[in-house]
Design an enzyme around this catalytic site. Structure first.
Site, PDB file in Angstrom:
ATOM      1  N   GLN A  14      12.285  -4.718   6.694  1.00 20.44           N
ATOM      2  CA  GLN A  14      12.755  -4.861   8.021  1.00 20.44           C
ATOM      3  C   GLN A  14      13.358  -3.456   8.628  1.00 20.44           C
ATOM      4  OE1 GLN A  14      15.438  -8.328   6.996  1.00 20.44           O
ATOM      5  NE2 GLN A  14      16.032  -7.425   5.345  1.00 20.44           N
ATOM      6  N   GLY A  60      14.384 -14.961  -1.976  1.00 18.32           N
ATOM      7  CA  GLY A  60      15.165 -15.835  -2.496  1.00 18.32           C
ATOM      8  C   GLY A  60      14.555 -17.158  -2.643  1.00 18.32           C
ATOM      9  N   ASP A  97      22.160 -17.609   3.749  1.00 16.98           N
ATOM     10  CA  ASP A  97      22.845 -16.726   4.781  1.00 16.98           C
ATOM     11  C   ASP A  97      21.668 -16.076   5.119  1.00 16.98           C
ATOM     12  OD1 ASP A  97      25.473 -14.080   4.855  1.00 16.98           O
ATOM     13  OD2 ASP A  97      24.386 -15.150   6.428  1.00 16.98           O
ATOM     14  N   PRO A 134      10.755 -11.706   6.571  1.00 14.30           N
ATOM     15  CA  PRO A 134      11.012 -12.133   5.353  1.00 14.30           C
ATOM     16  C   PRO A 134      12.113 -13.594   5.353  1.00 14.30           C
ATOM     17  CG  PRO A 134      12.144 -10.531   5.967  1.00 14.30           C
ATOM     18  CD  PRO A 134      11.351 -10.563   7.095  1.00 14.30           C
TER      19      PRO A 134
HETATM   20  N1  SAM Z   1      24.663 -14.106   9.538  1.00 17.90           N
HETATM   21  C1  SAM Z   1      23.249 -13.392  10.046  1.00 17.90           C
HETATM   22  C2  SAM Z   1      22.737 -14.593  10.639  1.00 17.90           C
HETATM   23  O1  SAM Z   1      23.275 -15.646  11.008  1.00 17.90           O
HETATM   24  O2  SAM Z   1      21.545 -14.149  11.034  1.00 17.90           O
HETATM   25  C3  SAM Z   1      22.666 -13.132   8.574  1.00 17.90           C
HETATM   26  C4  SAM Z   1      23.242 -11.968   7.865  1.00 17.90           C
HETATM   27  S1  SAM Z   1      22.470 -11.418   6.278  1.00 17.90           S
HETATM   28  C5  SAM Z   1      22.342  -9.683   6.905  1.00 17.90           C
HETATM   29  C6  SAM Z   1      20.870 -12.067   6.425  1.00 17.90           C
HETATM   30  C7  SAM Z   1      20.209 -11.310   5.136  1.00 17.90           C
HETATM   31  O3  SAM Z   1      19.105 -12.155   4.785  1.00 17.90           O
HETATM   32  C8  SAM Z   1      19.653 -10.024   5.144  1.00 17.90           C
HETATM   33  O4  SAM Z   1      20.351  -9.084   4.324  1.00 17.90           O
HETATM   34  C9  SAM Z   1      18.142 -10.184   4.887  1.00 17.90           C
HETATM   35  O5  SAM Z   1      17.919  -8.973   4.252  1.00 17.90           O
HETATM   36  C10 SAM Z   1      18.277 -11.490   3.941  1.00 17.90           C
HETATM   37  N2  SAM Z   1      16.992 -11.910   4.027  1.00 17.90           N
HETATM   38  C11 SAM Z   1      15.927 -12.380   4.577  1.00 17.90           C
HETATM   39  N3  SAM Z   1      14.937 -12.803   4.090  1.00 17.90           N
HETATM   40  C12 SAM Z   1      15.467 -13.105   2.789  1.00 17.90           C
HETATM   41  C13 SAM Z   1      14.424 -13.802   1.627  1.00 17.90           C
HETATM   42  N4  SAM Z   1      13.483 -14.418   1.688  1.00 17.90           N
HETATM   43  N5  SAM Z   1      15.380 -13.764   0.522  1.00 17.90           N
HETATM   44  C14 SAM Z   1      16.550 -13.080   0.310  1.00 17.90           C
HETATM   45  N6  SAM Z   1      17.125 -12.526   1.393  1.00 17.90           N
HETATM   46  C15 SAM Z   1      16.618 -12.468   2.689  1.00 17.90           C
END
Ligand code: SAM
Length: 290
Positions: free
Chosen positions: A30, A138, A156, A163
């Site tokens: 990303q 995940g 989260d 992704p």
């Molecule tokens: N608080 C934020 C929101 O409400 O949008 C989310 C914060 S956190 C940065 C979101 C995280 O999800 C990111 O670090 C991203 O890399 C992760 N992420 C996205 N898709 C994912 C997946 N399929 N498996 C694991 N992590 C994932």
């Protein structure tokens, strides 16, 4: 002066002045940006969407961590999906009785850059000996989990774009239900219903297929703009949502956790949803199938 303009919605957007750019890079998964804004402090965006800001992150992370953990009351094993900035982990680690925290984040560079440029988010939590950090999708983790079982699962995630999309799928909720211990609870990031109303209907249908008690709770997080944001809730035990104020207050006091947003009254009130949202939940989702 450069500005960040969010690209989450077609016809409206919010923009923040970029007072100092710390990091901008296309990771394996990303587009990651971390910059400073005079009012919000340090801001992280992924794929043009605000993920977190130092000024208001406490609201979101306290509500997604402490509501399921304090409702449950005897949490030992927690799974965090996503959460690369480390603040969800920080809040979960504050509960001393928790014995094991598995955090599954797809993008190692988000963690690396957050540790460096958003140090107040994780505040040392990545060094907690209870943490098992897994760099993986995940969806793959929950599908492959065999003997692993958790009292609380916190998704989260980013929005259901790129992704993050798989973390809003029927299969994901089903696998999370499978690895949740009896009496456990799942909480998910579920967007701002005023602008993303179908996301709530979809979760209602997809998560609702797997959890006896599926609903939503909410909080207003200023930089997830558009009013309240919803958190998906799933459990096989409806009693978790009926824990009374005195019990929540006693559990919070016993934890010695100082909060800035969460209170037992806010906890209970957060499950009361506005009429437009209740009405919308009565309607079918546009594409509930997946
Ligand atoms: N608080 C934020 C929101 O409400 O949008 C989310 C914060 S956190 C940065 C979101 C995280 O999800 C990111 O670090 C991203 O890399 C992760 N992420 C996205 N898709 C994912 C997946 N399929 N498996 C694991 N992590 C994932």
């Amino acid at each position: 002066m450069k500005e960040f303009q969010e690209t989450l919605y077609d016809s409206i957007s919010q923009c923040f002045r970029i007072d100092r750019m710390y990091f901008e890079h296309k990771t394996e998964h990303q587009h990651l940006m971390i910059f400073h804004n005079a009012f919000l402090g340090r801001v992280m965006t992924l794929d043009g969407i605000v993920q977190t800001t130092e000024r208001d992150e406490f609201i979101y992370h306290e509500m997604m961590a402490h509501v399921p953990i304090l409702a449950h009351g005897r949490v030992r094993d927690v799974l965090i999906i996503g959460g690369g900035d480390g603040a969800m982990l920080r809040e979960v680690c504050k509960h001393r009785d928790i014995e094991r925290i598995v955090m599954v984040e797809i993008d190692a560079e988000v963690i690396e850059m957050a540790r460096q440029y958003l140090p107040n988010h994780s505040a040392g939590a990545f060094d907690d000996p209870r943490l098992e950090l897994v760099i993986s999708d995940g969806m793959d983790f929950v599908r492959g989990a065999e003997a692993e079982r958790f009292d609380v699962i916190i998704s989260d995630s980013t929005d259901p774009i790129g992704p993050g999309e798989v973390l809003f799928s029927d299969d994901f909720y089903g696998q999370c239900r499978r690895i949740l211990k009896p009496g456990g609870a799942m909480a998910t990031q579920n967007g701002v219903p005023f602008f993303q109303i179908d996301e709530v209907r979809q979760t209602r249908e997809r998560m609702g297929r797997h959890f006896a008690d599926q609903c939503f709770y909410s909080a207003a997080v200023p930089t997830y703009y558009g009013g309240i944001m919803t958190f998906g809730w799933g459990s096989d035990n409806p009693e978790l949502r009926r824990v009374d104020r005195e019990t929540l207050a006693a559990r919070l006091a016993a934890s010695d956790i100082e909060t800035r947003y969460y209170t037992p009254d806010i906890h209970l009130a957060s499950f009361a949803l506005p009429k437009y949202l209740l009405d919308a939940l009565e309607e079918p989702a546009a594409d509930a199938a997946q």
